[in-house]
Motif scaffolding. Sequence first.
Motif, PDB file in Angstrom:
ATOM      1  N   GLY A  42       1.231   5.340  -8.032  1.00  0.00           N
ATOM      2  CA  GLY A  42       0.467   5.279  -6.798  1.00  0.00           C
ATOM      3  C   GLY A  42       1.143   6.043  -5.675  1.00  0.00           C
ATOM      4  O   GLY A  42       2.304   6.461  -5.772  1.00  0.00           O
ATOM      5  N   SER A  43       0.412   6.209  -4.600  1.00  0.00           N
ATOM      6  CA  SER A  43       0.912   6.946  -3.449  1.00  0.00           C
ATOM      7  C   SER A  43       1.256   5.986  -2.314  1.00  0.00           C
ATOM      8  O   SER A  43       0.832   4.830  -2.324  1.00  0.00           O
ATOM      9  N   PRO A  44       2.015   6.446  -1.315  1.00  0.00           N
ATOM     10  CA  PRO A  44       2.298   5.599  -0.150  1.00  0.00           C
ATOM     11  C   PRO A  44       1.020   5.120   0.540  1.00  0.00           C
ATOM     12  O   PRO A  44       0.957   3.979   1.011  1.00  0.00           O
ATOM     13  N   VAL A  45      -0.004   5.985   0.578  1.00  0.00           N
ATOM     14  CA  VAL A  45      -1.252   5.612   1.238  1.00  0.00           C
ATOM     15  C   VAL A  45      -1.982   4.514   0.458  1.00  0.00           C
ATOM     16  O   VAL A  45      -2.783   3.775   1.027  1.00  0.00           O
ATOM     17  N   TYR A  46      -1.702   4.374  -0.836  1.00  0.00           N
ATOM     18  CA  TYR A  46      -2.277   3.267  -1.604  1.00  0.00           C
ATOM     19  C   TYR A  46      -1.532   1.963  -1.317  1.00  0.00           C
ATOM     20  O   TYR A  46      -2.143   0.926  -1.056  1.00  0.00           O
ATOM     21  N   TRP A  47      -0.205   2.010  -1.363  1.00  0.00           N
ATOM     22  CA  TRP A  47       0.585   0.792  -1.264  1.00  0.00           C
ATOM     23  C   TRP A  47       0.702   0.249   0.160  1.00  0.00           C
ATOM     24  O   TRP A  47       0.726  -0.972   0.367  1.00  0.00           O
ATOM     25  N   LEU A  48       0.766   1.116   1.160  1.00  0.00           N
ATOM     26  CA  LEU A  48       1.007   0.646   2.527  1.00  0.00           C
ATOM     27  C   LEU A  48      -0.098  -0.270   3.071  1.00  0.00           C
ATOM     28  O   LEU A  48       0.208  -1.261   3.738  1.00  0.00           O
TER      29      LEU A  48
END
Length: 244
Positions: A42-48
């Motif tokens: 996943g990407s930071p934009v998914y997890w944040l």
Amino acid sequence: MVFDTTSLVLVSLIFLWTGFVRTGLGFGGAAIGLPLMLLIGGSPVYWLPVIGIHLLFFSSLTLVKSIKKVDWDYLKRSLVWIIPPTLVGVAGLLSLPDRVVIIFIYSITIFYAITWIFNQKITSDKPWIDKLLLILGGYVAGTSLTGAPLIVAVYMRHITKEYLRNTLFVLWFVLVSIKMVTFMLMGVTIDWEFALVLIPIAAIGHVVGIRAHQKIIENDQVFKKWVGSALLLVSSFGMIKIIM
């Protein structure tokens, strides 16, 4: 994002751990959890956004009984320096390539890990250094929600220990609210269902962290040394993986 059984178990353990650290220390859940999540995928934009939902939920629970123990005066004065760079950081998160953001996250985490391992505290003794740390902390928080150690270094100097944790929770609530509103306005896909499913798991760590808070504070150096060592290992591996 689709997870297999092993990944789901690992994600659950990470959120259990971040819930524990968040209330045990009063900060650092995102800084400790995000590098681990990025290794899974996943990407930071998914997890944040997922982390943000948890921060809003658990900070609200903590503050319901402790809202009177907040240093509102210093919080208001510090937000003037924190919010503008936070907005710049959010803009960078949404506009920069994922690879650049991930390298930034691992770099800042490695920096924190080294300071914890060698017990080198981020400190401030002058007003201009306070402002610089608040600005940097705001930017890092906007980019990755991992700016807590920089901001805490300033808050510890101006806020009494009895009010520190609750004041930090209000700060996180404000910053995460700004970030979540920005995500929604920009049309970022937020996995609300997955975030809500993980709340009971994180709640276990949250409750244990509350009960262990005093012991962790009393053994702060030992706790941070072990956590820092683990973070250094994980983040170094992640850095090599993303660069290679």
